[in-house]
Each structure stands twice: as structure tokens, then as C-alpha cells.
Write a protein that holds these residues in place. Structure first.
Motif, mmCIF file in Angstrom:
data_model
loop_
_atom_site.group_PDB
_atom_site.id
_atom_site.type_symbol
_atom_site.label_atom_id
_atom_site.label_comp_id
_atom_site.label_asym_id
_atom_site.label_seq_id
_atom_site.Cartn_x
_atom_site.Cartn_y
_atom_site.Cartn_z
ATOM 1 N N UNK A 1 0.821 -1.218 0.000
ATOM 2 C CA UNK A 1 0.000 0.000 0.000
ATOM 3 C C UNK A 1 0.852 1.264 0.000
ATOM 4 N N UNK A 2 2.147 1.095 0.113
ATOM 5 C CA UNK A 2 3.035 2.271 0.118
ATOM 6 C C UNK A 2 3.398 2.755 1.505
ATOM 7 N N UNK A 3 2.961 2.021 2.536
ATOM 8 C CA UNK A 3 3.336 2.386 3.908
ATOM 9 C C UNK A 3 4.654 1.709 4.233
ATOM 10 N N UNK A 4 5.719 2.501 4.308
ATOM 11 C CA UNK A 4 7.031 1.924 4.617
ATOM 12 C C UNK A 4 7.514 2.455 5.957
ATOM 13 N N UNK A 5 8.667 1.957 6.377
ATOM 14 C CA UNK A 5 9.180 2.359 7.704
ATOM 15 C C UNK A 5 9.411 3.863 7.805
ATOM 16 N N UNK A 6 9.688 4.489 6.666
ATOM 17 C CA UNK A 6 10.004 5.915 6.717
ATOM 18 C C UNK A 6 8.926 6.814 6.148
ATOM 19 N N UNK A 7 7.756 6.236 5.865
ATOM 20 C CA UNK A 7 6.748 7.065 5.202
ATOM 21 C C UNK A 7 6.102 8.069 6.160
ATOM 22 N N UNK A 8 6.097 7.815 7.421
ATOM 23 C CA UNK A 8 5.564 8.771 8.413
ATOM 24 C C UNK A 8 6.091 8.366 9.785
ATOM 25 N N UNK A 9 5.968 9.283 10.728
ATOM 26 C CA UNK A 9 6.437 8.946 12.065
ATOM 27 C C UNK A 9 5.545 7.883 12.704
ATOM 28 N N UNK A 10 4.265 7.877 12.307
ATOM 29 C CA UNK A 10 3.370 6.812 12.816
ATOM 30 C C UNK A 10 3.879 5.451 12.347
ATOM 31 N N UNK A 11 4.223 5.389 11.056
ATOM 32 C CA UNK A 11 4.713 4.116 10.510
ATOM 33 C C UNK A 11 6.029 3.714 11.166
ATOM 34 N N UNK A 12 6.903 4.693 11.388
ATOM 35 C CA UNK A 12 8.204 4.373 12.011
ATOM 36 C C UNK A 12 8.022 3.770 13.392
ATOM 37 N N UNK A 13 7.170 4.385 14.215
ATOM 38 C CA UNK A 13 6.973 3.851 15.577
ATOM 39 C C UNK A 13 6.368 2.459 15.519
ATOM 40 N N UNK A 14 5.428 2.275 14.580
ATOM 41 C CA UNK A 14 4.777 0.958 14.463
ATOM 42 C C UNK A 14 5.787 -0.120 14.073
ATOM 43 N N UNK A 15 6.530 0.139 12.995
ATOM 44 C CA UNK A 15 7.425 -0.898 12.482
ATOM 45 C C UNK A 15 8.583 -1.172 13.453
ATOM 46 N N UNK A 16 9.147 -0.124 14.028
ATOM 47 C CA UNK A 16 10.311 -0.361 14.892
ATOM 48 C C UNK A 16 9.923 -1.075 16.183
#
Lengths: 850, 86
Positions: A774-789
Motif C-alpha cells: 500500500x506504500x506504507x514503509x518504515x520511513x513514510x511517516x512517524x506513525x509508521x516508524x513507531x509501528x514498524x520499529x
């Protein structure tokens, strides 16, 4: 180890100290202590040369010798090397050598983990050194503030290598903390209650407690930073409080770190003041209470390092108050030391001079620090040489006492006395050089920190400081010459070369025998005695450990109640009972025929192998985003080496004795292995707590309800919750099966655990893959970063758990882990696995529902 | 066998509580009420796992204090940091 190998080596299974192999395989605490001391002195020279380079550059007010970028690297590397790779490891060299002797233990609870701590430390330092050759090391200052720590500002591979080197160092510290805490709470000689510990051991105990929690927060900060630099998450470049988040995490570690560095020095000062003033420290109990108070308070002052940031005035005011508050217990300690001198009779030996010098320097450092604790004054002083001068008076002031410790315990470690005259020459050069170096910085305080250009009017002061730096360095040349020469030509000493030394390490020969004591140490009627159980409970006198005899001839002001004591408890009949003593013989390798036959082995290559594997892996990771196959290959090789080494460590037969009779407050009834696991989990609570705290902080900065939850659907998360809960249940069943001695039940339950764990990872993989599509990557937003990490780190814990479970299944198939005793390892694994489950119980609502 | 029965009961409770957490999300409560309820359920589940699966109820209280202490450290960092930017 084979019988032949035992015959070739000593009865301890180790080659002689003259053999290089000895130092590669040893797990003995005294050997490891020496390794720490020697290695940390190497890093002192490394960091010291960098400091001298800076002082050469600062001879004039404009840039001359070092290029601007190189100056930034020099400043940053000097700070990081001195704080991480020199001061604390230097102190822990003494702690390794002395603490088991002071508390009456034969070794640390986990000798191989102790060796592992050392090798991780050495390789982390080497990795940091390697970073200079990978495009330049980290250049954003030792505090590594965001966004300077981002690749946009510090883009070199070496910068990332330095970050990973610090992570490796934290791993070493965590392993060491778990080991020391288990040892000091479970292996104290009978009668040696916590309150009666010698003061150096007290300071180490408090230091490791602080280390356990503070370094876990630093690990969280470094993990996030490494992720930002390698994986591409956007925590610290987030406009929603990213740079403030780094400051919070770093200083939550950083302020306790000041006391982590200073406390061992304080312990040495206390020991030296007692020994060379010939009397017990004034107000001993209050002194201890003050230290405990400081250790607790140290976690409530960190925001005074952030007065110039955008945090609220209310919190600044609160932290100003807590900062003033932490100076009060220190006042008490300083007065206790001063009054000890007043009441005693001083002997001006080299260790005392360094300890006294440390006190003077610390008083200056402490008073000048109070200025920085006041919000209004800090607005003026922050970022200037006032801060540089202040913290060098505190930190290097502390190191001053550590050098005193080096002279104090040198005869104990080597069996020879150093040259007293050269020691005093060192002190004079050191003290004069120190003040010539750092005091002018108070005068030229308006010089900006970390900058090689400054106002012309300060040139004279900076030249004075540079001269001081070289005088200080000259002092170390004298010290190294003295220590080297004395190693061969120094006067031989017996057990106790100091007239009034009173702690237990002085009651045995110099250097001490391999097993430390001639019998089971016990404190009774205020004296240290050795029970020699193999001979029917005979009691040998521990010699001078109480210092009572010596103090009969002590200074006249010292009254009976003032004398240094090793404060024993009560010797009970039970303590000397032959049957207990015989049990101890079997467990502690006392010089007894039965123990001789067991050949307890103290040699292992695996800690070294794991350290080397970690070095290779982290070196590979640091450049894994580069367009070359070398770094991924290094990572792969390191991981394979690591897996091989861990399996080797797990399969190795290694006898770790537990003392049958010991003081164990407050962990009576919890065996060493279990306590070690719980202490490790406590540190993991702070690690995950810091990561979850980072998420909460960024979300608050972002606007809590404006936040977008990354997964669209909570159901995959719910399924994973079911899977982990079920896997926890099967681990419990595995423990029941192991206790019932059912290999089939044990293997089946562990197998089910692995199946559910793999299911958890598979489900997560599907979820992540969909998000990526869907285009949601680890660096696409700070929300995504917190989720993935955060969920990624949790998944890494699951993977580690699965690897352990697979290893245990292989062992269980051979009949391992059965019965009450054998099932303990299944229980320890369960503690870890359930903890991973508990973490998920909070990640699920936070990242999927709310 | 009694132990296995206890462990099974706890497993069922944990399973049910996890389901209830998602139901709370869909129940249409006020956001903050839902948040408190969901986190409270997580806390209860964590206590059950720590207390019975990790056997903390049978261990010396010092181990519980150790874990509560480490949790307190993490909470101090989280709450004070969040408060500093409110």
C-alpha cells in the motif's frame, strides 16, 4: 576439557599467566579485572592523544592544525572514548578484581558471562576505532544531539559504526550488570549483611543498579538512532518532538551516568581515606544512606540538561528543585570524608594523595555545577566552556580517585610495591597539570564549546590550558614507567602492605590464590575467618581483615568505636557444621580431594568468539545500505559465527558453583540463574518501556487523537495475541512435563511453542507485506516508524526465543531438562517467553486499537 | 493436574480478555473511556501472566519489587517527558 588438557594446564584448567592463550580463554574474575584495567588504560591513551590534538589546535584562536570536520570528529570521539571506553571500564577492572574478594566469593555468579562482558567491551572499542577508517567517525558531539545525529549531517559509514559500537558497549554493560547484581546479592560471605559491605563494594552495588536501568534507556535511544540511520525510520527527524525525544532518552541515561562514573571513585576515596587516616569513615551509615539517596535521585534530574530547549517552564522549575536536592546528600559525603581526616592521622601515600586530590577537584566541580542547575544561570552558561570545565572537574576529578585505586591495589594485583617517589611525582604533575588545564576554562568561559575558533582575548588562557594538558600527559608517562618498572623490580609484598587496610582482599596473599580464600569465608564476632570444611570444620583466622589489631597502634584520636571494621555478623554453630561445610566443598572447589577430581574448568573460548562475531556483524550492518556486497557479506558471516558460538556456549559443560552458605538478602530462595534472568528482564522492561515511552512522547507532540493507527484492522493483531497467549500456555505445559520427567511431553510442548511463534511471525509478515504494497514503509511517516520499529523489535525478541526453543528441543531429545533440577532451564526460558508475551499485551492495544 | 487446570483457566481468561479489548473498540464508547478500559484489561492480563505463568505469586516479594521498580522507571521517563511538552 580433557584430562590431558588439565594435566597440561593448572588444576583450574587454565594455562599459566605467561601464556597468551590464558588471556583468551580465562573466565576468572581476577584475570578479567586485569584485562579490563589494561584495555581501559589503552583507551585512556587513545582519548588522551585526541585531547592533546585539540589543545594543539586551540593554541591559537583560529583554525590551524586540524581541519574543521576532523576537529568535530576529534571532539566527539574524545568524549565518547573517555566516558564509555575508559572511565567506567577502568572502574570495573577494580570491581572485577576486588568485589568478589571483598564479599567473600570465589568468583562472579556467571564467570563466562563475565568474560563475555569483557570481550564485548573490547570489540565495541575496536569497532569504535574502526569507525575512523570508514569515511570518518561520528562528528556530532558526544551527546549526539538530534538532528546532528542524522545521516543528513553526519553521513559517513563510520558515523553509523560509532553508533553501533556504543550499542555493543551497552550490551557488555547489561551483561555485566546482571552478573554483578546476582553475585553481590547472592554470594556474600555469611555474616556480611548488605549494610556491612565494604564501602567500595557498596558503591559498585549502587553503580550496577543505576547501570541496569540507565543503560537500558540509552540502548533504546541507540536502537532508534541505528534504525533511523540504517533502516530509514524517521524518529529523530520528526518535526513532532524528534530532537527533544533524543534529548530525553539520552539524558535519562546521561545524568545517572555521571554517578555511574563517580560512585566507584567515591568508593575508592572512602577506602583510601579509611586506610590512610587509620579510622573508620565518620558517619558510615549516613554516608551509605546518602549514596542510596543519590542513586535514586539521579533518575529525577535529567531535564536540567534541557533548560535551553522548548520544554515547559513548570517542568524546568521542578527539575531545578530536584537538582538542588541531589547536591545535599553529596554535601554529607564530602563532610564525612573531611571529618574522617580531621579525626584520623593522615599518611601521605600516593593512593591517599590521589584520593584527597579527587575530593578537592570534586568539590570545585560540584559547586560550579550548582550554577548550571539554576535555570536562569544555565541560560547564560549552557554551550560554553563553563560546562566543559565543570564536567571535567567532576568526571576527571572522579578518574583521579581511580588512579589512586590503581596505586592502592597495585601491590595486591601484582604482589609488588610501586615506587612511592615516582607515584608522588605523578601526583604532582597530575594535580598541577589538571588545574592548569581546566581552571583557565572557567576564566575563559565565554568560549563556545566544540568550536575551534574563539575570541582573541582568550588566547592566553587557552595557551595556559594547553600547557596544562601536556603536563598532565607527562604525569602519565611517569605512571606507566613506574607501573612497568615495579612489575619486575618493585619490592615484594605480603598480603597486606597497608597498615590499616581492613577489607577482606587484604587478608589473603598478594596476588590472591586462584580460589581467593583458603576456606569458606565467614564473618563471626566481627572478624573474618575461613572455615576449612575438608578438615572437620576447623576455623582459620583471616588475619588482618578486621584491622582491630593494627588499630591498637593507630592514631590517638581514633577511639574503639571509630576503628575500621569488617563488621561481621554472628558466627553460628550452623555455619561451622561439618555437614554444611562438606556440601560447600563439593560446590565451591575448595582444596579438597573430592573437588580435585571434578576438575572445575575455568576456560572457555566462546565468550571471545561471540565478541568477535558481534564485531563482524555490527561492522557489516554499519554499511549495509552501501552499494557493495562486502557489508551484507560481513553481516552474514558475523551472524553465522554468532549462531555457532552461542550453540557452542550452550553445549559447553561448565561448572558454576553456588555458595551453599551465604548472605542472600533480599533474594533468598531464588537461585542464581533465575535471579539473573529476572534482573535481565528488568532491564528489558526499561528498554521496551523507553520505546513505548518514545511512541507516547511523539504521539503527544503530534496530537494524541490526530494520530493515525497504521494497521487498518485490529484483527491480525488479535490473531497474533491469541497465538502468543497460546504459546505461553504451551511453555507452561513444557515446564510441567519437564518436572514430570516426560521427554515426549516436553518436546511436544516446546514444539507447539515454536509452531505458534512461527505462526505469529508469519501473520506479522503478511501484515507488513500488505502495508508495504500500500506504500506504507518504515520511513513514510512517524506513525509508521513507531509501528514498524516497536513491533519489529518485539518480533526480534520472538525470533531469539524461537532459536532458544529449537536449541532446547534438540537438547531435550537427548534427555536433557528433566526433573526438578533439570527443568530449571525450561523455567528460565519460560520467564523470557512470557515476558515477550506481556510486552505484546501492551503493543497490541497501543498500535492496533487506540 | 491441579496446576494444569489453573493454567488452563488463566489461559481462557486471557483469551477472553483479548477478545473483549477489540469488542470495546467497536462498542462505541467515548475514546478516553475506551482507552482506559482497554489498557486496564491489558494490565490485568499482564498481571495474570506474570503472577501465574512466571510464578511471581510464589516467589519472594523482592522479585515483584524488582519488576515494579523497573516499570516505575519506564513510567517516570514516559510521563515526565510527555508532561514536559504539554
Amino acid at each position: 576439557m580433557t584430562e590431558d588438557a588439565h594435566a597440561e594446564n593448572g588444576h583450574d584448567g587454565l594455562p599459566p599467566q605467561t601464556a597468551v592463550k590464558r588471556w583468551l580463554v580465562t573466565t576468572n574474575h581476577k584475570d578479567v579485572g586485569i584485562l579490563y584495567i589494561v584495555t581501559s588504560l589503552f583507551f585512556l591513551v587513545f582519548g588522551g592523544v585526541l585531547a592533546l590534538l585539540m589543545r594543539v589546535e586551540l593554541w591559537t584562536a583560529t583554525q590551524t592544525v586540524i581541519a574543521p570536520g576532523a576537529y568535530n570528529e576529534t571532539v566527539s570521539a574524545h568524549g565518547l572514548i573517555m566516558i564509555f571506553f575508559f572511565i567506567s571500564p577502568f572502574a570495573f577492572g577494580f570491581a572485577n578484581y576486588v568485589v568478589p574478594l571483598q564479599i567473600g566469593a570465589e568468583d562472579l555468579s556467571f564467570p563466562r558471562l563475565n568474560a563475555l562482558s569483557y570481550w564485548l567491551y573490547l570489540f565495541s572499542g575496536l569497532l569504535f576505532g574502526t569507525s575512523f577508517f570508514l569515511g570518518g567517525t561520528f562528528s556530532g558531539g558526544w551527546t549526539m544531539y538530534a538532528p546532528l545525529n542524522m545521516p543528513a549531517y553526519t553521513p559517513t559509514v563510520g558515523g553509523t559504526t560509532a553508533v553501533l559500537a556504543l550499542m555493543l558497549f551497552v550490551a557488555s554493560v547489561t551483561v555485566s550488570s546482571v552478573n554483578f547484581l546476582t553475585t553481590m546479592h547472592r554470594q556474600r560471605a555469611e555474616g556480611l549483611t548488605t549494610l556491612k559491605l565494604p564501602l567500595f563494594s557498596w558503591t559498585i552495588l549502587l553503580t550496577v543498579w543505576m547501570m541496569l536501568f540507565a543503560f537500558a534507556a540509552l540502548l533504546a535511544a541507540l536502537l532508534i538512532l541505528a534504525s533511523d540511520r540504517i533502516v530509514g525510520t524517521v524518529y529523530f527527524q520528526a518535526t513532532e518532538g524528534g530532537s527533544l525525544l533524543w534529548a530525553h532518552l539520552f539524558w535519562f541515561f546521561g545524568h545517572p551516568e555521571v554517578y555511574i562514573v563517580f560512585f566507584p571513585a567515591l568508593g575508592i576515596m572512602a577506602e583510601c581515606f579509611q586506610t590512610f587516616c587509620g579510622r573508620r569513615i565518620v558517619g558510615r551509615k549516613w554516608f551509605i544512606a546518602a549514596m542510596v539517596l543519590v542513586a535514586i535521585q539521579s533518575f529525577f534530574v535529567w531535564m536540567h540538561h534541557m533548560f535551553l530547549t522548548a520544554i515547559s517552564l513548570e517542568i524546568k522549575t521542578l527539575f531545578m528543585a530536584t537538582t538542588i536536592g541531589i547536591s545535599l546528600p553529596f554535601d554529607l559525603m564530602v563532610f564525612a570524608l573531611i571529618y574522617t581526616m580531621v579525626k584520623g592521622k593522615i599518611r601521605y601515600t600516593t593512593p591517599f594523595l590521589f584520593s584527597f586530590g579527587a575530593l578537592v577537584l570534586f568539590i570545585i566541580g560540584g559547586i560550579t555545577g550548582v550554577f548550571l542547575g539554576a535555570v536562569v544561570l544555565d541560560y547564560e552558561f549552557r554551550g560554553t566552556y563553563w560546562v566543559v570545565a565543570h564536567f571535567h572537574y567532576v568526571m576527571v576529578g572522579g578518574a583521579t580517585a581511580l588512579f589512586g585505586g590503581l596505586y592502592y591495589w597495585y601491590p595486591k594485583i601484582t604482589g609488588r610495591m610501586y615506587d612511592e617517589f615516582l607515584g608522588k611525582v605523578h601526583f604532582v604533575l597530575y594535580f598541577v597539570g589538571f588545574n592548569l588545564l581546566y581552571f583557565p576554562m572557567f576564566v575563559a568561559w565565554e568560549t563556545p564549546r566544540r568550536v575551534f575558533e574563539y575570541h582573541q582575548s582568550f588566547v592566553a588562557w587557552h595557551q595556559l590550558a594547553s600547557i596544562g594538558g601536556f603536563v598532565l600527559a607527562a604525569g602519565f608517562l611517569v605512571m606507566f614507567y613506574n607501573l612497568y618498572k615495579s612489575l619486575f623490580a618493585g619490592e615484594e609484598v605480603d598480603g597486606n602492605p597497608w597498615e590499616y587496610a581492613s577489607s577482606a582482599e587484604w587478608s589473603v596473599s598478594s596476588p590472591p590464590p586462584f580460589e581467593n580464600f583458603p576456606g569458606l569465608p565467614s564473618y563471626g564476632d566481627g572478624r573474618l575467618r575461613f572455615l576449612t570444611p575438608g578438615r572437620g570444620g576447623e576455623v582459620a583466622d583471616g588475619g588482618t581483615a578486621t584491622g582491630d589489631d593494627a588499630l591498637d597502634a593507630a592514631a590517638d584520636p581514633a577511639t574503639e568505636s571509630d576503628r575500621p571494621q569488617s563488621d561481621g555478623g554472628t558466627v553460628t554453630a550452623e555455619a561451622a557444621r561439618p555437614e554444611i561445610a562438606r556440601d560447600e566443598t563439593a560446590d565451591t572447589a575448595l582444596p579438597d580431594a573430592e573437588a580435585e577430581e571434578e576438575h572445575p574448568d575455568h576456560a572457555s573460548y566462546w565468550p571471545l568468539a561471540i565478541g568477535l562475531s558481534a564485531y563482524v556483524t555490527f561492522l557489516g550492518l554499519s554499511g549495509i545500505r552501501m552499494d557493495t556486497a562486502m557489508y551484507p557479506a560481513l553481516t552474514g558471516v558475523g551472524l553465522v559465527m554468532g549462531a555457532f558460538s552461542f550453540v557452542g556456549l550452550g553445549r559447553e559443560s561448565f561448572h558454576v558453583p553456588e555458595m551453599a552458605v551465604a548472605e542472600r538478602w533480599p533474594f533468598e530462595g531464588v537461585e542464581n540463574g533465575k535471579l539473573g534472568m529476572w534482573i535481565f528482564l528488568a532491564s528489558d522492561v526499561v528498554l521496551f518501556g523507553s520505546l513505548i515511552g518514545s511512541y507516547v512522547f511523539i504521539r503527544v507532540a503530534y496530537g494524541w487523537t490526530a494520530w493515525h493507527v497504521v494497521p487498518h484492522d485490529p484483527i491480525p493483531g488479535l490473531i497474533n495475541t491469541y497465538l502468543l497467549l497460546t504459546s505461553s500456555f504451551t511453555v507452561v505445559l513444557a515446564l510441567v512435563a519437564a518436572k514430570r520427567e516426560s521427554t515426549r511431553g516436553l518436546v511436544a510442548s516446546l514444539g507447539a511453542t515454536v509452531a505458534f511463534g512461527v505462526g505469529f511471525l508469519y501473520n506479522k509478515g503478511i501484515e507488513w507485506q500488505e502495508l508495504f504494497h500500500e506504500g506504507t514503509t518504515v520511513g513514510s511517516s512517524v506513525e509508521a516508524s513507531t509501528f514498524f520499529l516497536t513491533t519489529g523489535l518485539h518480533a526480534a525478541h520472538v525470533i531469539i526465543g524461537l532459536l532458544i526453543a529449537l536449541f532446547m528441543i534438540a537438547q531435550a531429545l537427548k534427555g536433557a531438562y528433566l526433573g526438578e533440577e533439570g527443568s530449571r532451564k525450561v523455567e528460565y526460558f519460560g520467564l523470557y517467553w512470557h515476558f515477550v508475551d506481556i510486552v505484546w499485551l501492551f503493543l497490541f492495544p497501543l498500535f492496533y486499537i487506540l | 493436574m491441579r496446576k494444569i487446570k489453573l493454567y488452563t483457566i488463566i489461559y481462557v481468561v486471557l483469551f477472553v480478555f483479548a477478545t473483549v479489548q477489540v469488542l470495546v473498540e467497536f462498542a462505541g464508547f467515548d475514546y478516553w473511556t475506551g482507552l482506559v478500559a482497554i489498557l486496564a484489561l491489558s494490565a490485568v492480563k499482564a498481571v495474570l501472566v506474570a503472577g501465574y505463568y512466571q510464578h511471581l505469586v510464589h516467589e519472594p516479594r523482592s522479585l515483584t519489587a524488582l519488576m515494579v521498580g523497573s516499570l516505575f522507571v519506564a513510567l517516570v521517563l514516559t510521563t515526565a517527558a510527555a508532561f514536559s511538552i504539554m
